[in-house]
Design an enzyme around this catalytic site. Sequence first.
Site, short mmCIF file in Angstrom:
data_model
loop_
_atom_site.label_atom_id
_atom_site.label_comp_id
_atom_site.label_asym_id
_atom_site.label_seq_id
_atom_site.Cartn_x
_atom_site.Cartn_y
_atom_site.Cartn_z
N LEU A 166 0.84 -1.21 0.00
CA LEU A 166 0.00 0.00 0.00
C LEU A 166 0.86 1.25 0.00
CD1 LEU A 166 -2.74 -0.96 2.62
CD2 LEU A 166 -3.10 -0.60 0.18
N SER A 168 4.88 3.00 1.73
CA SER A 168 5.93 2.85 2.75
C SER A 168 6.16 4.18 3.43
CB SER A 168 7.22 2.34 2.11
OG SER A 168 7.56 3.17 1.04
N ALA A 170 8.23 6.18 7.01
CA ALA A 170 9.53 6.23 7.68
C ALA A 170 9.76 4.95 8.50
CB ALA A 170 9.59 7.44 8.59
N TYR A 171 8.68 4.36 9.00
CA TYR A 171 8.83 3.19 9.86
C TYR A 171 9.01 1.89 9.09
CZ TYR A 171 7.54 5.65 14.11
OH TYR A 171 7.52 6.47 15.19
N GLY A 172 8.53 1.86 7.87
CA GLY A 172 8.61 0.62 7.11
C GLY A 172 7.47 0.47 6.14
N LYS A 189 1.11 -3.05 8.84
CA LYS A 189 2.28 -2.19 8.91
C LYS A 189 3.44 -2.99 9.51
CE LYS A 189 2.86 2.55 9.56
NZ LYS A 189 2.08 3.72 9.72
N ASP A 290 3.75 11.26 18.17
CA ASP A 290 4.26 11.37 16.80
C ASP A 290 3.15 11.78 15.84
OD1 ASP A 290 6.18 11.32 14.84
OD2 ASP A 290 6.06 9.16 14.49
O1 3AM Z 1 3.09 5.61 0.75
P1 3AM Z 1 1.77 6.33 0.72
O2 3AM Z 1 1.85 7.71 1.20
O3 3AM Z 1 1.02 6.17 -0.55
O4 3AM Z 1 -1.32 6.05 3.32
C1 3AM Z 1 -0.23 5.39 3.91
C2 3AM Z 1 1.07 5.57 3.18
O5 3AM Z 1 0.82 5.56 1.79
C3 3AM Z 1 -0.41 3.89 3.85
O6 3AM Z 1 0.88 3.35 3.86
C4 3AM Z 1 1.85 4.33 3.51
C5 3AM Z 1 2.86 4.48 4.60
O7 3AM Z 1 2.29 4.93 5.79
N1 3AM Z 1 -1.16 3.39 5.00
C6 3AM Z 1 -0.72 3.39 6.29
N2 3AM Z 1 -1.65 2.88 7.10
C7 3AM Z 1 -2.71 2.55 6.31
C8 3AM Z 1 -4.00 2.01 6.59
N3 3AM Z 1 -4.37 1.69 7.84
C9 3AM Z 1 -2.39 2.88 4.98
N4 3AM Z 1 -3.24 2.70 3.96
C10 3AM Z 1 -4.46 2.17 4.28
N5 3AM Z 1 -4.83 1.83 5.55
#
Ligand code: 3AM
Length: 465
Positions: A166, A168, A170-172, A189, A290
């Site tokens: 989906l 990435s 800073a954390y992974g 995540k 954070d």
């Molecule tokens: O890399 P991008 O910015 O496209 O939107 C969040 C971000 O996307 C997505 O994962 C990336 C890194 O944080 N994301 C994080 N948590 C999410 C969640 N609960 C998620 N997308 C959908 N549902």
Amino acid sequence: MARDGTQGGTQGATQSQASNIWTQVESQPMERIVWGRLYGKNIKIKSLDLNNDEFKAGRGEANDLVLTLKDLPEKILTRISKVHFIIKRANCELTNPVYIQDLSRNGTFVNNEKIGTNNMRILKNDDVISIAHPTYKAFVFKDLSPNEAIGLPEEITKTYSVNRKLGSGAYGLVRLVYETRTCQQFAMKIVKKNMLAGSARPSTNLSDPERVLNEAKIMKNLTHPCVVRMHDIVDKPDSVYMVLEFMRGGDLLNRIISKKLLSEETSKLYFYQMCHAVKYLHDRGITHRDLKPDNVLLESGDEDTLLKVSDFGLSKFVQKDSVMRTLCGTPLYVAPEVLITGGREAYTRKVDIWSLGVVLFTCLSGTLPFSDEYGSPAAEQIKKGKFAYRHPAWKGISQRAKLLINQMLITDPKKRPSIDDVLQANWLRDTKVLQKAKQLMKLDSMEIEEVENNFLEPPTKRSRR
Ligand code: 3AM
């Protein structure tokens, strides 16, 4: 405002290419993609390629696999339904999940578990399908899409089917996963514990698995419409795997970047929801530590959307000072007291108020209040609480909004308002926005009345700049 890895506008090009391909395909038979395979186990079938959206098996003549006495013993065949099960993969696309639907009277089983008549579940690579009876192991399913589950812990792979990336942060990495039994989507995540800390030293918390478990329990029990639900958490020495509610609308940072900035009304709608989430956490003794637009997720692509705060409590699982360190340098949303103490000391929940102030500033102007681009190091500006309303957009923004930001960005945490004070700010006394928020948050009318009644009380004493 920019972020690494933003996507370009290539959609139009892809669509027109797709329509060219379609015209070519019409005149030539398209080669079908084999997306999965069934290997016979007890059944006398070697293997079957799955290359249609749907694959039906049963006694009926119209099935893709017509089961007869040649394939299985009579006592089993008599228990097979006309259509016993269907395996589906939308558009045969390898990125889509594979579903198995049980249409039988006597049962279809995956790894000994009954699916249940008319129920569906996700089919994973190496799953064993039994028919008529759990002990009659008919097939093994092979998924021909790339295996995304390599290296993941068994606790995850046995419960979830791991799908596409989906994004990435800073954390992974964040991946889409499906809970196999319920077919529900989640975002997983994967937080690498040592990546942020920049050392091989494991988190001190790791030495205390009971504590980790306790934290996980607290996080899983949190329920608020504006707090991302933690469905599951698996803690391993190198990484933490968090199975979170799936949020289709992406994160607030991307929304701000794509819109350049948000209108005052939309900013208020979002900010109000964020405040509700933070109040819920603070009332339970949890400090986020954070808060930033990357950690605020939107439910849909609509402007009026529910939003949810994510990643609270993450700091309990990774290095204590990880909030202080980001891969790109100064943590721009962090409160001055955190910078001053180097992130080593305990600080109050007021750190979240500061971060919320920075987030609000960013929503309204699409710019950051503190940045290395303003002539001095951002960290110095933060410590002094030195910022200005430079962007032309501020001219059209109400004094009430600016007053609230001024209060939230007071360097002395004792003088900074609490979340209850923020929720009572004049800027948030806005029935129209409140009504919208009420609908989105699905708060029952009693709860919202309580909030509205609070506004009738004289404002509490608030510290001024
Ligand atoms: O890399 P991008 O910015 O496209 O939107 C969040 C971000 O996307 C997505 O994962 C990336 C890194 O944080 N994301 C994080 N948590 C999410 C969640 N609960 C998620 N997308 C959908 N549902």
